[in-house]
Design an enzyme around this catalytic site. Sequence first.
Site, PDB file in Angstrom:
ATOM      1  N   SER A  81       0.831  -1.214   0.000  1.00  0.00           N
ATOM      2  CA  SER A  81       0.000   0.000   0.000  1.00  0.00           C
ATOM      3  C   SER A  81       0.863   1.261   0.000  1.00  0.00           C
ATOM      4  O   SER A  81       0.499   2.265  -0.640  1.00  0.00           O
ATOM      5  CB  SER A  81      -0.984  -0.006   1.167  1.00  0.00           C
ATOM      6  OG  SER A  81      -0.341   0.228   2.394  1.00  0.00           O
ATOM      7  N   ASN A  86      13.371   4.889   4.159  1.00  0.00           N
ATOM      8  CA  ASN A  86      12.463   3.877   4.680  1.00  0.00           C
ATOM      9  C   ASN A  86      11.303   4.568   5.386  1.00  0.00           C
ATOM     10  O   ASN A  86      11.452   5.681   5.904  1.00  0.00           O
ATOM     11  CB  ASN A  86      13.202   2.987   5.692  1.00  0.00           C
ATOM     12  CG  ASN A  86      12.331   1.869   6.235  1.00  0.00           C
ATOM     13  OD1 ASN A  86      11.575   1.232   5.492  1.00  0.00           O
ATOM     14  ND2 ASN A  86      12.412   1.619   7.542  1.00  0.00           N
ATOM     15  N   HIS A 114       8.700   3.795   8.570  1.00  0.00           N
ATOM     16  CA  HIS A 114       8.569   2.898   9.717  1.00  0.00           C
ATOM     17  C   HIS A 114       7.323   3.298  10.509  1.00  0.00           C
ATOM     18  O   HIS A 114       7.104   4.486  10.760  1.00  0.00           O
ATOM     19  CB  HIS A 114       9.815   2.993  10.610  1.00  0.00           C
ATOM     20  CG  HIS A 114       9.752   2.066  11.783  1.00  0.00           C
ATOM     21  ND1 HIS A 114       9.973   0.714  11.660  1.00  0.00           N
ATOM     22  CD2 HIS A 114       9.454   2.286  13.078  1.00  0.00           C
ATOM     23  CE1 HIS A 114       9.821   0.138  12.847  1.00  0.00           C
ATOM     24  NE2 HIS A 114       9.504   1.063  13.722  1.00  0.00           N
ATOM     25  N   SER A 151       7.377   7.361  10.765  1.00  0.00           N
ATOM     26  CA  SER A 151       8.580   8.154  10.497  1.00  0.00           C
ATOM     27  C   SER A 151       9.161   7.749   9.152  1.00  0.00           C
ATOM     28  O   SER A 151       9.228   6.564   8.831  1.00  0.00           O
ATOM     29  CB  SER A 151       9.663   7.884  11.556  1.00  0.00           C
ATOM     30  OG  SER A 151       9.160   8.044  12.867  1.00  0.00           O
ATOM     31  N   LEU A 171      19.475  -0.373  12.957  1.00  0.00           N
ATOM     32  CA  LEU A 171      18.117  -0.816  12.600  1.00  0.00           C
ATOM     33  C   LEU A 171      17.093   0.260  12.962  1.00  0.00           C
ATOM     34  O   LEU A 171      16.957   0.611  14.137  1.00  0.00           O
ATOM     35  CB  LEU A 171      17.784  -2.129  13.328  1.00  0.00           C
ATOM     36  CG  LEU A 171      16.343  -2.634  13.132  1.00  0.00           C
ATOM     37  CD1 LEU A 171      16.091  -3.007  11.687  1.00  0.00           C
ATOM     38  CD2 LEU A 171      16.039  -3.781  14.059  1.00  0.00           C
ATOM     39  N   ASP A 172      16.388   0.758  11.937  1.00  0.00           N
ATOM     40  CA  ASP A 172      15.378   1.806  12.123  1.00  0.00           C
ATOM     41  C   ASP A 172      15.958   3.001  12.880  1.00  0.00           C
ATOM     42  O   ASP A 172      15.224   3.716  13.577  1.00  0.00           O
ATOM     43  CB  ASP A 172      14.142   1.255  12.852  1.00  0.00           C
ATOM     44  CG  ASP A 172      13.447   0.157  12.049  1.00  0.00           C
ATOM     45  OD1 ASP A 172      13.446   0.246  10.801  1.00  0.00           O
ATOM     46  OD2 ASP A 172      12.920  -0.788  12.655  1.00  0.00           O
TER      47      ASP A 172
HETATM   48  C1  GAR Z   1       3.787  -0.402   6.681  1.00  0.00           C
HETATM   49  O1  GAR Z   1       3.041  -0.084   7.827  1.00  0.00           O
HETATM   50  C2  GAR Z   1       5.239  -0.003   6.863  1.00  0.00           C
HETATM   51  O2  GAR Z   1       5.404   1.180   7.595  1.00  0.00           O
HETATM   52  C3  GAR Z   1       5.776  -1.181   7.619  1.00  0.00           C
HETATM   53  O3  GAR Z   1       5.174  -2.308   7.023  1.00  0.00           O
HETATM   54  C4  GAR Z   1       3.905  -1.919   6.504  1.00  0.00           C
HETATM   55  C5  GAR Z   1       3.874  -2.326   5.057  1.00  0.00           C
HETATM   56  O4  GAR Z   1       2.606  -2.120   4.496  1.00  0.00           O
HETATM   57  N1  GAR Z   1       7.195  -1.238   7.553  1.00  0.00           N
HETATM   58  C6  GAR Z   1       7.943  -1.706   8.535  1.00  0.00           C
HETATM   59  O5  GAR Z   1       7.502  -2.173   9.556  1.00  0.00           O
HETATM   60  C7  GAR Z   1       9.440  -1.617   8.284  1.00  0.00           C
HETATM   61  N2  GAR Z   1      10.165  -1.783   9.493  1.00  0.00           N
HETATM   62  P1  GAR Z   1       2.452  -1.940   2.940  1.00  0.00           P
HETATM   63  O6  GAR Z   1       3.108  -3.176   2.301  1.00  0.00           O
HETATM   64  O7  GAR Z   1       0.973  -1.935   2.715  1.00  0.00           O
HETATM   65  O8  GAR Z   1       3.124  -0.672   2.533  1.00  0.00           O
END
Ligand code: GAR
Length: 211
Positions: A13, A103, A105, A132, A140-141
């Site tokens: 998404s 990225n 997060h 963020s 990491l992050d």
């Molecule tokens: C999102 O909420 C993103 O922020 C998170 O995974 C989800 C992916 O959703 N990312 C992390 O946790 C990275 N550490 P999406 O595939 O629908 O974009």
Amino acid sequence: MQRYVILISGRGSNMESLLDGGLPGVCAAVISNRPDAAGLALAAARGIATVTVDHRGFASREDFDAALAAEIDRHSPDLILLAGFMRILGEAFVRRFEGRLLNIHPSLLPAFPGIGTHVRALAAGVRLHGCSVHFVTTALDGGPIVAQAAVPVQTGDDEACLAARVLAEEHTLYPRAARWFLEGRLQLLDGRARLADEALVSGSLHVPQTA
Ligand code: GAR
């Protein structure tokens, strides 16, 4: 024209919000580490080249990182956008692309790095949560923060509704930050995210309306 690639692992998404965000650049490819990532079909439906570099096919993290880096280099991107990409990237990879790796997060970093951010925010009882955008470094992050959006945590929230509230903000925040980078108004300088002017600085923080 600037070129960017998007790395995904699943739903996609955030990738869609980037592809539909009218960014001033060309998406050269969407790359997934999982062949079954739903986002691959969404990208293909938009006419974007899709590639899978399946991490399970490599003996070591370093071998996977090297194959992923080689695939990215084939597309000569100015910017690499991690959008729900759920693999930890090693030092050699991060150094190779440092300054052009962003990225998103789902927490207000430095709170709640890693996974399970919404559950941990609920358990901690925080009143503010959010997302963020940051430059990726070897921590990491933990890389320099570019922009953040906050949402309230409301009485009765569960993981699903809090995640949805945060995700809606992710979909606005990430294209905005990506646009700044592609316009040359955001860069990583001396270990900090540098924005070109005060208007961007105020746009780099979204806070909820309070009653
Ligand atoms: C999102 O909420 C993103 O922020 C998170 O995974 C989800 C992916 O959703 N990312 C992390 O946790 C990275 N550490 P999406 O595939 O629908 O974009």
